[in-house]
Design a protein around this motif. Structure first.
Motif, PDB file in Angstrom:
ATOM      1  N   LEU A  24     -10.820  29.872  -7.828  1.00 42.41           N
ATOM      2  CA  LEU A  24     -10.227  28.847  -6.967  1.00 42.41           C
ATOM      3  C   LEU A  24      -9.758  27.642  -7.784  1.00 42.41           C
ATOM      4  O   LEU A  24      -8.682  27.083  -7.535  1.00 42.41           O
ATOM      5  CB  LEU A  24     -11.261  28.409  -5.917  1.00 42.41           C
ATOM      6  CG  LEU A  24     -10.756  27.616  -4.720  1.00 42.41           C
ATOM      7  CD1 LEU A  24      -9.739  28.425  -3.923  1.00 42.41           C
ATOM      8  CD2 LEU A  24     -11.911  27.215  -3.817  1.00 42.41           C
ATOM      9  N   SER A  25     -10.556  27.247  -8.790  1.00 39.88           N
ATOM     10  CA  SER A  25     -10.162  26.133  -9.664  1.00 39.88           C
ATOM     11  C   SER A  25      -8.900  26.487 -10.447  1.00 39.88           C
ATOM     12  O   SER A  25      -8.007  25.656 -10.604  1.00 39.88           O
ATOM     13  CB  SER A  25     -11.273  25.792 -10.658  1.00 39.88           C
ATOM     14  OG  SER A  25     -12.425  25.407  -9.960  1.00 39.88           O
ATOM     15  N   ALA A  54      -6.014  25.988  -8.325  1.00 43.65           N
ATOM     16  CA  ALA A  54      -5.649  24.574  -8.166  1.00 43.65           C
ATOM     17  C   ALA A  54      -4.898  24.069  -9.398  1.00 43.65           C
ATOM     18  O   ALA A  54      -3.924  23.316  -9.275  1.00 43.65           O
ATOM     19  CB  ALA A  54      -6.904  23.730  -7.924  1.00 43.65           C
ATOM     20  N   VAL A  55      -5.338  24.493 -10.593  1.00 38.68           N
ATOM     21  CA  VAL A  55      -4.653  24.075 -11.825  1.00 38.68           C
ATOM     22  C   VAL A  55      -3.248  24.679 -11.870  1.00 38.68           C
ATOM     23  O   VAL A  55      -2.257  23.987 -12.144  1.00 38.68           O
ATOM     24  CB  VAL A  55      -5.468  24.489 -13.080  1.00 38.68           C
ATOM     25  CG1 VAL A  55      -4.663  24.228 -14.347  1.00 38.68           C
ATOM     26  CG2 VAL A  55      -6.786  23.736 -13.128  1.00 38.68           C
ATOM     27  N   MET A 102      -1.482  25.557  -9.367  1.00 32.67           N
ATOM     28  CA  MET A 102      -0.700  24.854  -8.351  1.00 32.67           C
ATOM     29  C   MET A 102      -0.165  23.528  -8.892  1.00 32.67           C
ATOM     30  O   MET A 102       1.011  23.191  -8.704  1.00 32.67           O
ATOM     31  CB  MET A 102      -1.564  24.580  -7.122  1.00 32.67           C
ATOM     32  CG  MET A 102      -0.817  23.873  -6.013  1.00 32.67           C
ATOM     33  SD  MET A 102      -1.925  22.954  -4.915  1.00 32.67           S
ATOM     34  CE  MET A 102      -2.161  21.458  -5.875  1.00 32.67           C
ATOM     35  N   ALA A 103      -1.036  22.787  -9.584  1.00 31.64           N
ATOM     36  CA  ALA A 103      -0.614  21.507 -10.145  1.00 31.64           C
ATOM     37  C   ALA A 103       0.557  21.715 -11.108  1.00 31.64           C
ATOM     38  O   ALA A 103       1.511  20.929 -11.121  1.00 31.64           O
ATOM     39  CB  ALA A 103      -1.781  20.832 -10.864  1.00 31.64           C
ATOM     40  N   ILE A 104       0.497  22.802 -11.896  1.00 33.47           N
ATOM     41  CA  ILE A 104       1.562  23.068 -12.868  1.00 33.47           C
ATOM     42  C   ILE A 104       2.863  23.459 -12.156  1.00 33.47           C
ATOM     43  O   ILE A 104       3.909  22.849 -12.385  1.00 33.47           O
ATOM     44  CB  ILE A 104       1.128  24.166 -13.874  1.00 33.47           C
ATOM     45  CG1 ILE A 104      -0.105  23.713 -14.660  1.00 33.47           C
ATOM     46  CG2 ILE A 104       2.278  24.502 -14.829  1.00 33.47           C
ATOM     47  CD1 ILE A 104      -0.726  24.782 -15.541  1.00 33.47           C
ATOM     48  N   MET A 119       3.784  23.176  -8.912  1.00 32.60           N
ATOM     49  CA  MET A 119       4.289  22.129  -8.030  1.00 32.60           C
ATOM     50  C   MET A 119       4.728  20.910  -8.833  1.00 32.60           C
ATOM     51  O   MET A 119       5.699  20.243  -8.478  1.00 32.60           O
ATOM     52  CB  MET A 119       3.210  21.725  -7.025  1.00 32.60           C
ATOM     53  CG  MET A 119       2.822  22.805  -6.049  1.00 32.60           C
ATOM     54  SD  MET A 119       4.084  23.068  -4.777  1.00 32.60           S
ATOM     55  CE  MET A 119       4.194  21.441  -4.052  1.00 32.60           C
ATOM     56  N   GLY A 120       3.996  20.615  -9.899  1.00 30.93           N
ATOM     57  CA  GLY A 120       4.357  19.485 -10.744  1.00 30.93           C
ATOM     58  C   GLY A 120       5.748  19.657 -11.325  1.00 30.93           C
ATOM     59  O   GLY A 120       6.576  18.740 -11.275  1.00 30.93           O
ATOM     60  N   VAL A 121       6.020  20.841 -11.845  1.00 33.51           N
ATOM     61  CA  VAL A 121       7.331  21.110 -12.433  1.00 33.51           C
ATOM     62  C   VAL A 121       8.416  21.101 -11.341  1.00 33.51           C
ATOM     63  O   VAL A 121       9.474  20.502 -11.512  1.00 33.51           O
ATOM     64  CB  VAL A 121       7.329  22.449 -13.207  1.00 33.51           C
ATOM     65  CG1 VAL A 121       8.735  22.845 -13.615  1.00 33.51           C
ATOM     66  CG2 VAL A 121       6.431  22.350 -14.432  1.00 33.51           C
ATOM     67  N   VAL A 175       8.419  19.517  -8.483  1.00 35.62           N
ATOM     68  CA  VAL A 175       8.644  18.144  -8.020  1.00 35.62           C
ATOM     69  C   VAL A 175       9.409  17.329  -9.070  1.00 35.62           C
ATOM     70  O   VAL A 175      10.416  16.683  -8.759  1.00 35.62           O
ATOM     71  CB  VAL A 175       7.296  17.470  -7.670  1.00 35.62           C
ATOM     72  CG1 VAL A 175       7.446  15.963  -7.562  1.00 35.62           C
ATOM     73  CG2 VAL A 175       6.756  18.020  -6.357  1.00 35.62           C
ATOM     74  N   PHE A 189       6.266  22.399  -0.729  1.00 36.39           N
ATOM     75  CA  PHE A 189       5.216  21.615  -0.065  1.00 36.39           C
ATOM     76  C   PHE A 189       4.675  22.371   1.141  1.00 36.39           C
ATOM     77  O   PHE A 189       3.472  22.331   1.420  1.00 36.39           O
ATOM     78  CB  PHE A 189       5.712  20.224   0.324  1.00 36.39           C
ATOM     79  CG  PHE A 189       5.580  19.246  -0.792  1.00 36.39           C
ATOM     80  CD1 PHE A 189       4.348  19.026  -1.399  1.00 36.39           C
ATOM     81  CD2 PHE A 189       6.676  18.560  -1.278  1.00 36.39           C
ATOM     82  CE1 PHE A 189       4.213  18.148  -2.459  1.00 36.39           C
ATOM     83  CE2 PHE A 189       6.555  17.675  -2.346  1.00 36.39           C
ATOM     84  CZ  PHE A 189       5.328  17.474  -2.931  1.00 36.39           C
ATOM     85  N   MET A 235       2.178  24.726  -0.093  1.00 34.68           N
ATOM     86  CA  MET A 235       0.922  24.078  -0.447  1.00 34.68           C
ATOM     87  C   MET A 235       0.120  23.686   0.794  1.00 34.68           C
ATOM     88  O   MET A 235      -1.091  23.903   0.866  1.00 34.68           O
ATOM     89  CB  MET A 235       1.213  22.850  -1.297  1.00 34.68           C
ATOM     90  CG  MET A 235      -0.013  22.283  -1.912  1.00 34.68           C
ATOM     91  SD  MET A 235       0.381  20.778  -2.781  1.00 34.68           S
ATOM     92  CE  MET A 235       0.634  19.713  -1.418  1.00 34.68           C
ATOM     93  N   ILE A 236       0.835  23.121   1.782  1.00 29.97           N
ATOM     94  CA  ILE A 236       0.150  22.653   2.990  1.00 29.97           C
ATOM     95  C   ILE A 236      -0.430  23.834   3.778  1.00 29.97           C
ATOM     96  O   ILE A 236      -1.595  23.809   4.180  1.00 29.97           O
ATOM     97  CB  ILE A 236       1.119  21.814   3.868  1.00 29.97           C
ATOM     98  CG1 ILE A 236       1.477  20.512   3.135  1.00 29.97           C
ATOM     99  CG2 ILE A 236       0.504  21.515   5.228  1.00 29.97           C
ATOM    100  CD1 ILE A 236       2.670  19.769   3.711  1.00 29.97           C
ATOM    101  N   ARG A 261      -3.471  25.108   2.043  1.00 28.72           N
ATOM    102  CA  ARG A 261      -4.639  24.251   2.274  1.00 28.72           C
ATOM    103  C   ARG A 261      -5.202  24.489   3.681  1.00 28.72           C
ATOM    104  O   ARG A 261      -6.405  24.499   3.903  1.00 28.72           O
ATOM    105  CB  ARG A 261      -4.223  22.787   2.059  1.00 28.72           C
ATOM    106  CG  ARG A 261      -5.261  21.710   2.219  1.00 28.72           C
ATOM    107  CD  ARG A 261      -6.398  21.805   1.245  1.00 28.72           C
ATOM    108  NE  ARG A 261      -7.329  22.875   1.617  1.00 28.72           N
ATOM    109  CZ  ARG A 261      -8.568  22.989   1.189  1.00 28.72           C
ATOM    110  NH1 ARG A 261      -9.070  22.140   0.324  1.00 28.72           N
ATOM    111  NH2 ARG A 261      -9.332  23.971   1.570  1.00 28.72           N
TER     112      ARG A 261
END
Lengths: 149, 165
Positions: free
Chosen positions: A27-28, A31-32, A34-36, A38-40, A42, A137, A140-141, A144
């Motif tokens: 799961l972690s 999340a990491v 996802m950050a990568i 979604m970060g790119v 965005v 998004f 992601m939503i 979640r």
């Protein structure tokens, strides 16, 4: 359905349900990843929409490659997490929306990348870019909300 | 952490109006979580642009223009600080003694110091870099640390529900 049951009862399903640290670790990673991704998405689309205009969009190519790494992390971790209870997830509205959003968001990302290289009008490129951000998004939503709905 | 140390502060957080709303409205917690995730993507995405440019991956990103992502990162951090405080108010007695929460907070402080070092120590010089030009080694260390610390922050944050005892 038979395939979903096979997946749930298979080794990955058992591992993710029964191993003490398996679930939190996967799961972690999700999340990491996802950050990568979604970060790119965005950062890149902010530029396409007109922010930080002094950066050449083509210079984001390397960053885009990093986004792919994040995507692969999440594809793998997502498949493992799916094996937890595939018979539930598969029929869950939020999960279906999530997968749909990722597919459309991915296609739109490709459309945006092609547009900035080609001679597509700026307005059209920006519309695709805004829709692309919205899709990711949404992914992601809804992801979640899978924990709640 | 010792119960007597954090109990007064935790009681204060728990008694706030925000804490009450977070516990009473069923949609508040998922909504705040979602906003926390949105903030995370803006924060991490901004850091990726700046830090990867400094490290040398994507060297043709204009360094001075990349600094425009700093305000985005700061706003995103403010959003996540606010939503984070909302979680804390919802159930402070759960968060304060949580080892993953403690590590996460400690790492955010270190990330903050690292960011200040970047801003006051390297920012000016980095802005002079031409497209494709290599950044100084110390700046690369700061950038690599920044990425590593924030990845750890995300991991510890995600671990919070799983290390309770």
């Amino acid at each position: 359905m038979g395939f979903l049951i096979w997946l749930e009862e298979g080794a990955l399903g058992i591992f993710i349900r029964e191993s003490l640290w398996g679930y939190p670790i996967v799961l972690s990673s999700h999340a990491v990843g996802m950050a990568i991704v979604m970060g790119v998405v965005v950062a890149l689309n902010l530029r396409v929409l007109g922010y930080a205009k002094d950066i050449s969009i083509l210079a984001y190519d390397k960053l885009f490659f990093i986004g792919w790494i994040g995507f692969i992390i999440n594809l793998i971790s997502g498949l493992i997490l799916f094996c937890n209870t595939p018979t539930t997830y598969f029929f869950q509205g939020s999960f279906q929306l999530k997968i749909g959003s990722i597919v459309v968001g991915g296609i739109l990302m490709k459309v945006v990348m092609n547009s900035v290289r080609g001679d597509t009008s700026e307005t059209l490129t920006k519309v695709a870019s805004a829709a692309c951000i919205a899709c990711w998004f949404s992914a992601m939503i809804t992801g979640r909300l899978m924990a709640y709905l | 952490m010792d119960y007597d140390t954090y109990a007064p502060l935790a009681s204060w957080f728990e008694a706030t109006w925000l804490g009450g709303q977070m516990r009473e409205q069923f949609w508040m917690f998922p909504m705040m979580e979602t906003i926390h995730f949105i903030g995370l993507t803006f924060l991490f995405g901004s850091l990726l642009v700046i830090d990867m440019r400094v490290i040398g991956f994507g060297r043709f990103i204009n360094m001075k223009a990349a600094m425009k992502y700093i305000p985005v990162a700061i706003i995103a951090f403010a959003v996540n600080l606010s939503t984070g405080i909302a979680f804390l108010c919802a159930d402070p007695f759960r968060y304060f003694p949580n080892i993953a929460f403690q590590w996460k907070m400690g790492l955010i402080v270190i990330a903050g110091i690292n960011a200040l070092w970047f801003w006051f120590g390297e920012h000016k010089e980095l802005c002079q870099l031409a497209d494709g030009e290599d950044a100084p080694f110390r700046a690369k260390v700061i950038a690599a640390l920044s990425i590593a610390i924030w990845v750890a922050v995300i991991i510890f944050g995600r671990m919070i529900p799983y290390v309770e005892y």
